[in-house]
Scaffold this active site. Sequence first.
Site, mmCIF file in Angstrom:
data_model
loop_
_atom_site.group_PDB
_atom_site.id
_atom_site.type_symbol
_atom_site.label_atom_id
_atom_site.label_comp_id
_atom_site.label_asym_id
_atom_site.label_seq_id
_atom_site.Cartn_x
_atom_site.Cartn_y
_atom_site.Cartn_z
ATOM 1 N N GLU A 185 -100.007 -10.234 63.019
ATOM 2 C CA GLU A 185 -100.154 -9.117 63.940
ATOM 3 C C GLU A 185 -101.297 -8.163 63.594
ATOM 4 O OE1 GLU A 185 -96.407 -7.121 64.494
ATOM 5 O OE2 GLU A 185 -95.410 -8.899 65.242
ATOM 6 N N GLU A 214 -92.022 -15.070 65.566
ATOM 7 C CA GLU A 214 -91.017 -14.021 65.405
ATOM 8 C C GLU A 214 -90.403 -13.740 66.759
ATOM 9 O OE1 GLU A 214 -92.241 -10.287 63.611
ATOM 10 O OE2 GLU A 214 -93.385 -11.356 62.070
HETATM 11 C C1 FCB Z 1 -92.988 -7.208 63.836
HETATM 12 C C2 FCB Z 1 -93.368 -7.365 62.380
HETATM 13 C C3 FCB Z 1 -92.191 -7.559 61.468
HETATM 14 C C4 FCB Z 1 -91.024 -6.702 61.868
HETATM 15 C C5 FCB Z 1 -90.717 -6.906 63.331
HETATM 16 C C6 FCB Z 1 -89.503 -6.161 63.818
HETATM 17 O O1 FCB Z 1 -93.957 -6.442 64.486
HETATM 18 O O2 FCB Z 1 -94.238 -8.456 62.212
HETATM 19 O O3 FCB Z 1 -92.610 -7.303 60.150
HETATM 20 O O4 FCB Z 1 -91.302 -5.388 61.590
HETATM 21 O O5 FCB Z 1 -91.807 -6.526 64.096
#
Ligand code: FCB
Length: 451
Positions: A165, A353
Amino acid sequence: MTYSFPDSFLWGAATSAYQIEGSPTADGAGRSFWHRFSHTPGNTHLNQTGDIACDHYRRFKDDVALMAELGLNAYRFSIAWGRIYPEGTGRINKKGIDFYSRLVDELLKKGIKPSATLYHWDLPEALDDRGGWLNHDIANWFGDYATTMFDALGDRVEMWATLNEPWVVMDGGYLFGVLAPGHSNLFEAPIVTHNLLRSHGTAVERFRASAAGKKGKVGIVVNLEPKYPATKSAEDLDTVRRTDAYMNRQYLDPVFLGKYPDEMRDIFGEAWPDWPADDMRLIKQPIDFLGINYYTRKVERYDAEVLPLRAKAVPQLDATETQTNWEVYPEALTRILLWTKERYGKLPTYITENGAAFYDPPQPIDGKIEDPLRVDYYRHHLRAAHDAMKKGVDLRGYFAWSLLDNYEWSHGYSKRFGLIHVDYSTQQRTIKSSGRYYADVIRTKGGALSK
Ligand code: FCB
């Protein structure tokens, strides 16, 4: 509707070093700027830090056993740069490498494919002291660190992500100051973006030249958030164009198309420089896969007062929101997956994620944690992922965020995202209902999603 995922599909969970490991200075590790940021009063919820977190650094074998109990066949973790290079550059700390090497061996012993991310937000403090992501030299510092890890683990780790990110690193860290290093500077943000991308490009180049690159795959992980206009007015449509460029295209356009979106100049004005063509060539290296982190969507409307984007997100009153106030909106996961395929071409894609913070009790009740809202979140998002796959997205795997409840950055321990509950007073782990549900989905290769 029946759901079925291919045998080769990766069913994983994700974590990051600073959020779970604890022991940030053990075995000669150098501190990160997250350590400094969290130890500076006023920056995080109750001034909480990652000093202990889930104590995973010492309990990793138990945690890998829990992954096996869930039936995961993949695990995405990040490497703390400062454990490897305590001074950021130069001297290598072998004990830091040993930790990740033992973790990887333990995973492989249980048939779990390791997926390593080189940078998940914990820059060595020593490098922050030299300007961190603002320093042009960082691309080489990162390249050297990446090479060291490719050489150390590349015989066993086949899936590598350069950055997690980059948008958040720039936006939270340098533009709005809510994450380390806590800067708020319009002129810094574009430089950080560009140096992140140059660092990514350098790492990809080094990967191709390394032995790891012969059999492994390298990619980048971005967080995408589809933008919807609040109304059909020209101003709102324009706002969506800007916010979409800022969040969804700022990193992917340079990587895949070799240029930044035109909107960047519109957003940053004179703070957005012209970048050298050689840099853009470095950034646009072919990559092997795309990692997408997806949590929510945003409805945006024009607001001249809110700079630099002139945009304001409009809360959706009838929506279910998670504890981080993110609207639950699974359809947008399908939409964003299809969008990446259309815009950048078909390439191996992973959801790296996806998950939700909902209120869970601090301790288990009768030995159990029931989290029906999270079960529902996973059910609907996995269905949405399946839908995208059926519509032609080359989706190869899914990583739930997160394996464990953990340190949620400036929210400290107040937001629980885990499939596994952590009692922070005892470090006891309890698999939540959502963990059991995910295990069922994995065991039935998606079949359980129809329930
Ligand atoms: C993302 C991050 C991770 C965590 C989630 C909830 O942006 O990559 O580390 O904080 O959100």
